[in-house]
Design a protein around this motif. Structure first.
Motif, mmCIF file in Angstrom:
data_model
loop_
_atom_site.group_PDB
_atom_site.id
_atom_site.type_symbol
_atom_site.label_atom_id
_atom_site.label_comp_id
_atom_site.label_asym_id
_atom_site.label_seq_id
_atom_site.Cartn_x
_atom_site.Cartn_y
_atom_site.Cartn_z
ATOM 1 N N LEU A 3 -22.118 -97.789 39.905
ATOM 2 C CA LEU A 3 -20.660 -97.721 39.877
ATOM 3 C C LEU A 3 -20.138 -98.887 39.048
ATOM 4 O O LEU A 3 -20.588 -100.016 39.204
ATOM 5 N N CYS A 4 -19.153 -98.628 38.174
ATOM 6 C CA CYS A 4 -18.559 -99.704 37.383
ATOM 7 C C CYS A 4 -17.612 -100.517 38.275
ATOM 8 O O CYS A 4 -16.798 -99.947 38.999
ATOM 9 N N ARG A 5 -17.733 -101.845 38.212
ATOM 10 C CA ARG A 5 -16.874 -102.709 39.034
ATOM 11 C C ARG A 5 -15.419 -102.631 38.611
ATOM 12 O O ARG A 5 -14.510 -102.874 39.400
ATOM 13 N N SER A 6 -15.180 -102.326 37.345
ATOM 14 C CA SER A 6 -13.823 -102.380 36.807
ATOM 15 C C SER A 6 -13.072 -101.057 36.986
ATOM 16 O O SER A 6 -11.967 -101.034 37.510
ATOM 17 N N CYS A 7 -13.669 -99.950 36.550
ATOM 18 C CA CYS A 7 -12.955 -98.664 36.591
ATOM 19 C C CYS A 7 -13.442 -97.764 37.723
ATOM 20 O O CYS A 7 -12.923 -96.663 37.885
ATOM 21 N N ASN A 8 -14.425 -98.208 38.493
ATOM 22 C CA ASN A 8 -14.997 -97.430 39.593
ATOM 23 C C ASN A 8 -15.598 -96.109 39.135
ATOM 24 O O ASN A 8 -15.735 -95.177 39.922
ATOM 25 N N ILE A 26 -20.692 -103.481 34.640
ATOM 26 C CA ILE A 26 -19.519 -103.096 33.853
ATOM 27 C C ILE A 26 -19.966 -102.021 32.862
ATOM 28 O O ILE A 26 -20.969 -102.201 32.174
ATOM 29 N N CYS A 27 -19.215 -100.912 32.801
ATOM 30 C CA CYS A 27 -19.594 -99.840 31.882
ATOM 31 C C CYS A 27 -19.213 -100.230 30.453
ATOM 32 O O CYS A 27 -18.460 -101.181 30.236
ATOM 33 N N GLY A 28 -19.741 -99.483 29.473
ATOM 34 C CA GLY A 28 -19.514 -99.825 28.082
ATOM 35 C C GLY A 28 -18.048 -99.809 27.703
ATOM 36 O O GLY A 28 -17.564 -100.690 26.994
ATOM 37 N N ARG A 29 -17.309 -98.794 28.169
ATOM 38 C CA ARG A 29 -15.890 -98.704 27.803
ATOM 39 C C ARG A 29 -15.105 -99.890 28.352
ATOM 40 O O ARG A 29 -14.321 -100.516 27.630
ATOM 41 N N CYS A 30 -15.313 -100.261 29.611
ATOM 42 C CA CYS A 30 -14.616 -101.413 30.188
ATOM 43 C C CYS A 30 -15.063 -102.703 29.499
ATOM 44 O O CYS A 30 -14.259 -103.612 29.314
ATOM 45 N N GLY A 31 -16.349 -102.777 29.111
ATOM 46 C CA GLY A 31 -16.838 -103.964 28.406
ATOM 47 C C GLY A 31 -16.111 -104.179 27.095
ATOM 48 O O GLY A 31 -15.759 -105.302 26.749
HETATM 49 ZN ZN LIG Z 1 -15.770 -99.108 33.725
#
Ligand SMILES: [Zn+2]
Length: 128
Positions: A3-8, A26-31
């Motif tokens: 699970l991404c910490r930022s966008c869930n 952190i997923c690539g898009r949020c990164g």
């Molecule tokens: Zn994310």
């Protein structure tokens, strides 16, 4: 799947950036949005041309199936009682329904090859 910490969002492991601290989970898009990585470092974040090409490939694969389902829905709801066009359309839909599995089977390898060609290579680092 993590699970991404930022966008869930839940994504496969390949879509996450690597590192500790603020880069953890952190997923690539949020990164990219948070300035943690550049676009070149996120190979699985597809650019617009690649997205269009993938969508076109998927549409070509599943378009006939959706068209056939719409045809059957139309025939059941409207054309089944119309003479003589209901019978003509029924014959066409029956023929298409028989041919569709063969089409899906014969073009399966081409579809898999196209999708593999349109998926960027990704080397998973050790430990991920
Ligand atoms: Zn994310």
């Amino acid at each position: 799947m993590p699970l991404c910490r930022s966008c869930n969002g839940t994504y496969p492991r390949e879509h996450f950036i690597h590192g500790n601290g603020p880069r953890t989970q952190i997923c690539g898009r949020c990164g990219i949005e948070q300035g943690l990585i550049s676009k070149d470092e996120a190979p699985l974040l597809f650019d617009d041309a690649l997205v269009a090409a993938r969508l076109s490939t998927v549409s070509r694969r599943w378009g006939p199936t959706i068209t056939l389902l719409l045809g059957w829905s139309l025939w059941i709801s409207v054309l089944s009682g119309v003479k003589p066009w209901g019978a003509y359309v029924l014959a066409l839909l029956g023929l298409a329904t028989l041919l569709l599995p063969a089409q899906l089977l014969f073009y399966r390898a081409k579809y898999a090859g196209d999708m593999a060609r349109l998926t960027p290579a990704h080397d998973r680092p050790k430990g991920h």
